[in-house]
Write a protein that holds these residues in place. Structure first.
Motif, mmCIF file in Angstrom:
data_model
loop_
_atom_site.group_PDB
_atom_site.id
_atom_site.type_symbol
_atom_site.label_atom_id
_atom_site.label_comp_id
_atom_site.label_asym_id
_atom_site.label_seq_id
_atom_site.Cartn_x
_atom_site.Cartn_y
_atom_site.Cartn_z
ATOM 1 N N UNK A 191 0.831 -1.213 0.000
ATOM 2 C CA UNK A 191 0.000 0.000 0.000
ATOM 3 C C UNK A 191 0.866 1.265 0.000
ATOM 4 N N UNK A 192 2.038 1.216 0.656
ATOM 5 C CA UNK A 192 2.906 2.395 0.704
ATOM 6 C C UNK A 192 3.481 2.736 -0.667
ATOM 7 N N UNK A 193 3.465 1.775 -1.583
ATOM 8 C CA UNK A 193 3.980 2.005 -2.934
ATOM 9 C C UNK A 193 2.905 2.544 -3.879
ATOM 10 N N UNK A 194 1.673 2.578 -3.419
ATOM 11 C CA UNK A 194 0.555 2.969 -4.284
ATOM 12 C C UNK A 194 0.268 4.462 -4.160
ATOM 13 N N UNK A 224 -5.869 2.117 6.596
ATOM 14 C CA UNK A 224 -5.609 2.644 5.252
ATOM 15 C C UNK A 224 -6.912 3.171 4.668
ATOM 16 N N UNK A 225 -6.857 4.367 4.117
ATOM 17 C CA UNK A 225 -8.018 4.944 3.440
ATOM 18 C C UNK A 225 -8.054 4.477 1.991
#
Length: 235
Positions: free
Chosen positions: A16-19, A39-40
């Motif tokens: 998710x941090x890469x998105x 996460x939103x």
């Protein structure tokens, strides 16, 4: 078990941090991301590949349940409901079994309750043309999984064919598409309540048709189109 869970959450969070943006297929899944990953996300409902294939050719005598034959889809609950219907309505279940034992159990259930003339089980891969025909001629559709992560393609297929959908109050993502009394019925997950919904559709074909048309309109109201999806993904 807790170790596996924590490792999966950590792997998800790394991805998710890469998105740049995160989309989900339902509010149900967005809620899970908030609860477990903090996460939103934005809901982007997935459309059918070729929705124009689906059509209405009348409103016949059967309720259609198309899905993989697995316990959490609860086709057995649909069969049990047929014990309590008071009209001549029939049930057609179609799909491939993930577990042979579950298919065997469904057949035994049909036989135990003497429903061979009321319930048809079409186990195995369902060709697209046959699925389109079944939706075109059915009275309505039913999809009553437990805590599903989305509305299920079969619900969307039913609405594109202008057919109402019966679902259950604990079915999860289906409740984002089905509004009780408008484009289908939301029932308690017990046989008599589901049977009553089947009977209501049989007894009032005009309402069944109107609910099916409302379902078709709801698809577009929710933006479940490729134009909307591609526009959001490329914006």
């Amino acid at each position: 078990g807790e170790g596996y869970r924590d490792a999966i959450i950590a792997a998800d969070n790394t991805a998710f941090r890469e998105a740049r943006r995160i989309y989900t297929n339902s509010r149900t899944v967005s809620g899970r991301l908030r609860a477990f990953n903090n996460v939103a996300s934005e809901v982007l409902y997935p459309p059918l590949m070729k929705p124009e294939r689906y059509r209405a050719e009348g409103y016949g005598d059967y309720i259609l349940y198309t899905s993989r034959l697995v316990p959490h889809k609860r086709q057995d609950l649909a069969v049990k409901s047929m014990r309590y219907v008071r009209t001549p309505v029939k049930l057609v279940i179609a799909g491939r079994a993930a577990e042979p034992e579950y298919e065997t159990g469904l057949r035994e259930l049909i036989g135990r309750y003497g429903l061979e003339n009321r319930v048809s089980l079409l186990a195995g891969w369902l060709p697209e043309e046959e699925k389109v025909r079944l939706f075109a001629q059915c009275l309505a559709a039913i999809y009553i999984p437990y805590d599903e992560d989305s509305y299920g393609y079969c619900s969307l297929e039913a609405h594109h064919a202008a057919k109402a959908v019966i679902t259950a109050s604990d079915s999860g993502g289906t409740l984002e598409l089905i509004a009780d009394g408008e484009n289908g019925f939301v029932c308690e997950p017990e046989p008599r309540a589901i049977a009553a919904a089947m009977d209501r559709l049989w007894a009032d074909r005009k309402r069944a048709r109107e609910m099916g048309e409302a379902g078709r309109q709801r698809v577009f109201a929710l933006g479940i189109t490729w134009e909307n999806v591609l526009g959001r993904l490329t914006s």
